[in-house]
Design a protein around this motif. Structure first.
Motif, PDB file in Angstrom:
ATOM      1  N   VAL A  63      48.071  47.355  35.860  1.00 26.17           N
ATOM      2  CA  VAL A  63      47.026  48.191  36.454  1.00 26.17           C
ATOM      3  C   VAL A  63      46.233  48.906  35.360  1.00 26.17           C
ATOM      4  N   MET A  64      46.930  49.468  34.376  1.00 27.43           N
ATOM      5  CA  MET A  64      46.232  50.128  33.268  1.00 27.43           C
ATOM      6  C   MET A  64      45.347  49.140  32.513  1.00 27.43           C
ATOM      7  N   ALA A  65      45.865  47.934  32.286  1.00 25.52           N
ATOM      8  CA  ALA A  65      45.097  46.933  31.540  1.00 25.52           C
ATOM      9  C   ALA A  65      43.851  46.500  32.308  1.00 25.52           C
ATOM     10  N   ILE A  66      43.972  46.303  33.633  1.00 20.61           N
ATOM     11  CA  ILE A  66      42.803  45.857  34.393  1.00 20.61           C
ATOM     12  C   ILE A  66      41.773  46.972  34.505  1.00 20.61           C
ATOM     13  N   ILE A  67      42.222  48.238  34.585  1.00 21.75           N
ATOM     14  CA  ILE A  67      41.279  49.359  34.606  1.00 21.75           C
ATOM     15  C   ILE A  67      40.515  49.446  33.281  1.00 21.75           C
ATOM     16  N   LEU A  68      41.239  49.302  32.180  1.00 19.49           N
ATOM     17  CA  LEU A  68      40.578  49.318  30.871  1.00 19.49           C
ATOM     18  C   LEU A  68      39.620  48.137  30.731  1.00 19.49           C
ATOM     19  N   SER A  69      40.041  46.961  31.199  1.00 18.55           N
ATOM     20  CA  SER A  69      39.195  45.774  31.101  1.00 18.55           C
ATOM     21  C   SER A  69      37.899  45.954  31.881  1.00 18.55           C
ATOM     22  N   VAL A  70      38.002  46.456  33.125  1.00 20.63           N
ATOM     23  CA  VAL A  70      36.805  46.670  33.945  1.00 20.63           C
ATOM     24  C   VAL A  70      35.925  47.760  33.345  1.00 20.63           C
ATOM     25  N   ALA A  71      36.552  48.836  32.845  1.00 22.36           N
ATOM     26  CA  ALA A  71      35.777  49.942  32.268  1.00 22.36           C
ATOM     27  C   ALA A  71      34.990  49.501  31.037  1.00 22.36           C
ATOM     28  N   ILE A  72      35.515  48.520  30.306  1.00 19.31           N
ATOM     29  CA  ILE A  72      34.792  48.008  29.136  1.00 19.31           C
ATOM     30  C   ILE A  72      33.770  46.957  29.540  1.00 19.31           C
ATOM     31  N   ALA A  73      34.175  46.027  30.411  1.00 17.78           N
ATOM     32  CA  ALA A  73      33.387  44.819  30.652  1.00 17.78           C
ATOM     33  C   ALA A  73      32.170  45.053  31.546  1.00 17.78           C
ATOM     34  N   ILE A  74      32.323  45.817  32.629  1.00 22.93           N
ATOM     35  CA  ILE A  74      31.213  45.960  33.572  1.00 22.93           C
ATOM     36  C   ILE A  74      30.011  46.643  32.922  1.00 22.93           C
ATOM     37  N   PRO A  75      30.167  47.813  32.285  1.00 24.55           N
ATOM     38  CA  PRO A  75      28.994  48.413  31.633  1.00 24.55           C
ATOM     39  C   PRO A  75      28.418  47.532  30.527  1.00 24.55           C
ATOM     40  N   LEU A  76      29.295  46.897  29.727  1.00 18.79           N
ATOM     41  CA  LEU A  76      28.806  46.069  28.634  1.00 18.79           C
ATOM     42  C   LEU A  76      28.085  44.834  29.156  1.00 18.79           C
ATOM     43  N   GLY A  77      28.631  44.186  30.194  1.00 16.77           N
ATOM     44  CA  GLY A  77      27.987  42.998  30.740  1.00 16.77           C
ATOM     45  C   GLY A  77      26.679  43.304  31.430  1.00 16.77           C
ATOM     46  N   VAL A  78      26.633  44.393  32.214  1.00 19.49           N
ATOM     47  CA  VAL A  78      25.398  44.765  32.911  1.00 19.49           C
ATOM     48  C   VAL A  78      24.321  45.178  31.914  1.00 19.49           C
ATOM     49  N   GLU A  98      52.098  57.048  27.943  1.00 18.33           N
ATOM     50  CA  GLU A  98      51.867  56.956  26.499  1.00 18.33           C
ATOM     51  C   GLU A  98      52.512  55.703  25.925  1.00 18.33           C
ATOM     52  N   ALA A  99      53.707  55.354  26.430  1.00 18.06           N
ATOM     53  CA  ALA A  99      54.380  54.147  25.960  1.00 18.06           C
ATOM     54  C   ALA A  99      53.655  52.882  26.401  1.00 18.06           C
ATOM     55  N   LEU A 100      52.929  52.947  27.517  1.00 14.43           N
ATOM     56  CA  LEU A 100      52.236  51.767  28.040  1.00 14.43           C
ATOM     57  C   LEU A 100      50.802  51.649  27.549  1.00 14.43           C
ATOM     58  N   PHE A 101      50.282  52.686  26.888  1.00  8.70           N
ATOM     59  CA  PHE A 101      48.853  52.710  26.565  1.00  8.70           C
ATOM     60  C   PHE A 101      48.468  51.616  25.569  1.00  8.70           C
ATOM     61  N   MET A 102      49.175  51.518  24.459  1.00 12.78           N
ATOM     62  CA  MET A 102      48.834  50.486  23.472  1.00 12.78           C
ATOM     63  C   MET A 102      49.081  49.072  24.004  1.00 12.78           C
ATOM     64  N   PRO A 103      50.185  48.802  24.710  1.00 12.67           N
ATOM     65  CA  PRO A 103      50.306  47.472  25.323  1.00 12.67           C
ATOM     66  C   PRO A 103      49.182  47.162  26.296  1.00 12.67           C
ATOM     67  N   ALA A 104      48.717  48.167  27.046  1.00 13.32           N
ATOM     68  CA  ALA A 104      47.619  47.939  27.989  1.00 13.32           C
ATOM     69  C   ALA A 104      46.335  47.576  27.245  1.00 13.32           C
ATOM     70  N   ILE A 105      46.081  48.222  26.113  1.00 14.21           N
ATOM     71  CA  ILE A 105      44.902  47.877  25.321  1.00 14.21           C
ATOM     72  C   ILE A 105      45.004  46.440  24.817  1.00 14.21           C
ATOM     73  N   ALA A 106      46.180  46.073  24.306  1.00 16.74           N
ATOM     74  CA  ALA A 106      46.371  44.714  23.795  1.00 16.74           C
ATOM     75  C   ALA A 106      46.178  43.668  24.887  1.00 16.74           C
ATOM     76  N   LEU A 107      46.585  43.981  26.111  1.00 16.51           N
ATOM     77  CA  LEU A 107      46.380  43.063  27.231  1.00 16.51           C
ATOM     78  C   LEU A 107      44.939  43.068  27.707  1.00 16.51           C
ATOM     79  N   ALA A 108      44.278  44.223  27.657  1.00 15.98           N
ATOM     80  CA  ALA A 108      42.961  44.370  28.277  1.00 15.98           C
ATOM     81  C   ALA A 108      41.838  43.734  27.461  1.00 15.98           C
TER      82      ALA A 108
END
Length: 316
Positions: free
Chosen positions: A103-118, A179-189
């Motif tokens: 869930v954290m990874a998909i939120i980060l992915s959408v937060a980066i991709a939608i504004p950048l793509g639009v 905090e423990a999941l934040f860096m793995p979420a970035i790597a996945l996102a």
């Protein structure tokens, strides 16, 4: 629409049955005897045979499949050969790590991709568009596990800002767990954000050339208002498809990231079960992944009907 939804539900159930049969058949032909692995190579033939009878491995394949399927329908996923605990409890315990991570990874992915793509689509052929293309291509090209290792070296080893791995458990508090999941979420996102950025840009560019966008501009809407009120909502159908596929991938495909960061998630459980020839755990986890993909695709299909009135008309 209700008729179409009922047909999709029937197709979903049939697909789940076929997938469960295929998974059970593949697991049955895997090399190795679970009883021999549990007892070791020095076990006698009588002891091995007794354990096979206890585990139900002496039954014919169709009987064992129907027993397994009946257990799934009643919520009994069996008992792990290795850990000697119910498989349902193992999956739920590991899901507490994998699901928030996805869930954290998909939120980060959408937060980066939608504004950048639009933004790239709205400013086509500009310097910002070219920069967005380079960034998205870089995200796609760089493996997620390498990003994870780099994050550990920079933010854990060098700076000491973040934990390098492990999971403290939700009982220790929400903030330490996140905090423990934040860096793995970035790597996945990041790799998923690269793909989603390109899909969003292409979809928005296609919609921007449609007549209704030009009509909105002719009625006096600003370019920004026409973009976000009309173009972006109508460009979301393929974007939602990719988001749904990415979410299932992030849950099922996080095994490398979970091993890099030493996270006790579902992917790591599947890898451990394969190494230990714990067939009942492995087939339940694989079926869970497959069912998740099928169900998410079903939800995405329903989202199509909600987003696009033309599809609702076609269904009626």
């Amino acid at each position: 629409m209700l008729t179409l939804a009922a047909r999709r539900i029937g197709s979903l159930i049939l697909t789940l049955l076929l997938v469960s049969a295929l998974i059970f058949l593949v697991m049955d032909v895997l090399p190795g005897d679970p009883a021999a692995i549990m007892l070791g190579t020095s076990a006698s033939a009588d002891t091995l045979e007794a354990l096979r009878r206890e585990l139900g491995l002496d039954q014919p394949l169709p009987v064992r499949y129907l027993q397994w399927l009946g257990g799934l329908l009643t919520g009994d996923l069996g008992r792990s050969y290795t850990y000697d605990v119910p498989v349902a409890g193992l999956i739920l315990e590991r899901l507490k790590v994998t699901l928030p991570l996805a869930v954290m990874a998909i939120i980060l992915s959408v937060a980066i991709a939608i504004p950048l793509g639009v933004t790239s689509a709205a400013r086509r052929h500009s310097a910002l568009d070219y920069l967005g293309g380079v960034v998205s291509q870089l995200f796609i090209a760089v493996p997620g596990f390498w990003v994870g290792l780099l994050l550990v070296l920079v933010f854990s080893v060098s700076l000491g800002w973040m934990p390098s791995g492990g999971f403290p458990g939700w009982q220790q508090g929400v903030l330490p767990a996140l905090e423990a999941l934040f860096m793995p979420a970035i790597a996945l996102a990041l790799p998923q954000a690269g793909v989603l950025t390109r899909v969003t840009r292409s979809s928005v560019l296609e919609v921007l050339n449609d007549d209704f966008v030009r009509t909105a501009r002719a009625k006096g809407l600003t370019r920004r208002a026409a973009l976000w009120r009309h173009a972006v909502p109508n460009a979301l159908v393929p974007v939602i498809t990719i988001i749904g596929l990415q979410f299932t991938f992030l849950i099922a495909g996080a095994v490398l990231i979970e091993n890099v960061f030493n996270l006790p998630g579902l992917g790591r459980l599947a890898l451990q079960s394969l190494a230990q020839r714990d067939v009942i755990v492995l087939q339940d986890v694989v079926l869970f992944f497959a069912a998740l993909v099928i169900i998410v695709n079903f939800i995405v299909d329903l989202a199509y009907l909600w987003l696009d009135p033309r599809l609702r008309g076609g269904a009626q």
